[in-house]
Design an enzyme around this catalytic site. Structure first.
Site, PDB file in Angstrom:
ATOM      1  N   GLU A   1      -3.699 -16.255   3.347  1.00 37.26           N
ATOM      2  CA  GLU A   1      -4.382 -15.613   4.365  1.00 37.26           C
ATOM      3  C   GLU A   1      -5.458 -16.267   4.544  1.00 37.26           C
ATOM      4  O   GLU A   1      -6.064 -17.147   3.922  1.00 37.26           O
ATOM      5  CB  GLU A   1      -4.523 -14.225   3.369  1.00 37.26           C
ATOM      6  CG  GLU A   1      -5.497 -13.461   4.944  1.00 37.26           C
ATOM      7  CD  GLU A   1      -6.242 -12.222   3.327  1.00 37.26           C
ATOM      8  OE1 GLU A   1      -6.058 -11.017   3.739  1.00 37.26           O
ATOM      9  OE2 GLU A   1      -7.381 -12.339   3.152  1.00 37.26           O
TER      10      GLU A   1
ATOM     11  N   LYS B   1      -4.983 -14.346  -1.758  1.00 38.94           N
ATOM     12  CA  LYS B   1      -5.821 -13.342  -0.539  1.00 38.94           C
ATOM     13  C   LYS B   1      -6.531 -14.765  -0.622  1.00 38.94           C
ATOM     14  O   LYS B   1      -7.248 -15.224  -1.190  1.00 38.94           O
ATOM     15  CB  LYS B   1      -5.266 -12.405  -0.516  1.00 38.94           C
ATOM     16  CG  LYS B   1      -3.585 -11.940  -0.131  1.00 38.94           C
ATOM     17  CD  LYS B   1      -4.033 -10.631  -0.235  1.00 38.94           C
ATOM     18  CE  LYS B   1      -4.146  -9.992   1.112  1.00 38.94           C
ATOM     19  NZ  LYS B   1      -3.937  -8.512   0.766  1.00 38.94           N
TER      20      LYS B   1
ATOM     21  N   ASP C   1      -5.372 -12.689   9.028  1.00 31.29           N
ATOM     22  CA  ASP C   1      -5.659 -11.508   9.050  1.00 31.29           C
ATOM     23  C   ASP C   1      -7.107 -11.443  10.114  1.00 31.29           C
ATOM     24  O   ASP C   1      -7.656 -12.233  10.018  1.00 31.29           O
ATOM     25  CB  ASP C   1      -6.258 -12.073   7.892  1.00 31.29           C
ATOM     26  CG  ASP C   1      -6.604 -10.496   7.455  1.00 31.29           C
ATOM     27  OD1 ASP C   1      -6.902  -9.339   7.614  1.00 31.29           O
ATOM     28  OD2 ASP C   1      -8.358 -10.238   6.400  1.00 31.29           O
TER      29      ASP C   1
ATOM     30  N   LYS D   1       0.936  -1.837  -0.347  1.00 29.49           N
ATOM     31  CA  LYS D   1       0.420   0.038  -0.260  1.00 29.49           C
ATOM     32  C   LYS D   1       0.856   1.247  -0.177  1.00 29.49           C
ATOM     33  O   LYS D   1       1.014   2.030   0.871  1.00 29.49           O
ATOM     34  CB  LYS D   1      -0.864   0.415   1.378  1.00 29.49           C
ATOM     35  CG  LYS D   1      -1.875  -1.027   1.188  1.00 29.49           C
ATOM     36  CD  LYS D   1      -2.604  -1.273   2.401  1.00 29.49           C
ATOM     37  CE  LYS D   1      -3.626  -2.611   2.742  1.00 29.49           C
ATOM     38  NZ  LYS D   1      -4.170  -2.370   3.786  1.00 29.49           N
TER      39      LYS D   1
END
Length: 286
Positions: free
Chosen positions: A204, A174, A225, A142
């Site tokens: 994830e 993910k 997560d 990010k």
């Protein structure tokens, strides 16, 4: 205090390209019309770049490149190294040379220096918050488009560590991959068949059933997560000796230490690069 003594410098070509793009954006087609109108061509100046608030400095080589590209005659002398914790008022660099060049490069240099020092400063706060737990603070993808390598360098300057750099250097399966592939085991199995033996596979997971499926399929790393602390601690216990653990999801300075105390190996924090306040630094002529 984090050890940043072995901080590897940024590749010169990468720095030059980022700075050239920023200068082209700022100078446009007409150049610095304010400076051209007000400052004699032969005028010389001396100045200092100083911090207006405490923090961790990062990006001095990028700032130096901005001045060098505008006018190679400008002398840029760093006073402190990247990774140094500084107080408000600390001089981080001294400059001397053609005044027009210094003024033309000023904003681009300070934009880079403030952005990267802000990332390093926030990273140091997270690193200090988990001191003694054994957990490492890592960044994410990010980042500001085009500036990822610079921001990830700033994370290292703050004492943090880097996650994967892009889609190309590690497998991170993910939730949407899992949904499209038909489940955790199917996704991990497909990844193992596709990539070479040198590429690590991370998955994830959001609950213990998904965790067990990931471990059973042979995942190297599990991204835990948005788990609560009790589930995190249980997950860490199940992974011990089988996979590296990474906690992620809404991590803040208020919660990071309790997360790290569960025994996770890594805590990933997107805020390091997408929400770090710019460190306020300024250039003043003497």
């Amino acid at each position: 205090m984090p050890d940043t003594q072995d901080l590897a410098p940024l590749p010169a070509g990468l720095v030059a390209d980022a700075v050239a793009a920023a200068l082209a954006e700022d100078f446009g087609l007409a150049g610095d019309i304010t400076t051209a109108a007000t400052i004699p061509a032969g005028a010389m100046a001396r100045g200092v770049i100083a911090a207006r608030q405490p923090g961790v400095v990062a990006g001095l080589a990028v700032a130096a490149e901005a001045f060098a590209q505008v006018d190679p005659a400008i002398l840029f002398e760093p006073v402190h190294a990247d990774g140094t914790l500084i107080e408000a008022g600390t001089v981080v660099a001294r400059l001397e040379g053609p005044a027009r060049g210094m003024l033309g490069a000023e904003r681009v240099a300070l934009n880079f220096l403030g952005l990267l020092s802000g990332v390093a400063t926030l990273t140091r706060r997270f690193v200090d918050a988990v001191e003694g737990t054994g957990a490492r603070i890592v960044c994410t993808r990010k980042t500001v488009p085009g500036l990822r390598a610079l921001q990830k360098y700033a994370v290292r300057a703050g004492g943090g560590h880097n996650h994967r750099f892009g889609l190309y250097d590690a497998v991170l399966i993910k939730d949407n991959h899992i949904a499209a592939a038909g489940g955790v085991a199917a996704a991990v199995g497909a990844a193992k068949r596709h990539v070479g033996h040198m590429v690590r596979i991370e998955v994830e997971v959001t609950d213990l059933d998904e965790l067990d499926a990931a471990l059973g399929a042979g995942a190297d790393v599990v991204l835990l997560d948005n788990m609560d602390l009790a589930m995190l601690a249980e997950a860490v216990g199940r992974c011990r000796g089988r996979a590296v653990t990474e906690a992620s999801g809404g991590v803040t300075l208020d919660t990071v230490r309790s997360i790290a105390a569960t025994g996770v190996d890594l805590v990933s924090v997107g805020a390091l690069t997408h929400s770090a306040p710019v460190l306020d630094l300024g250039l003043d002529f003497e």
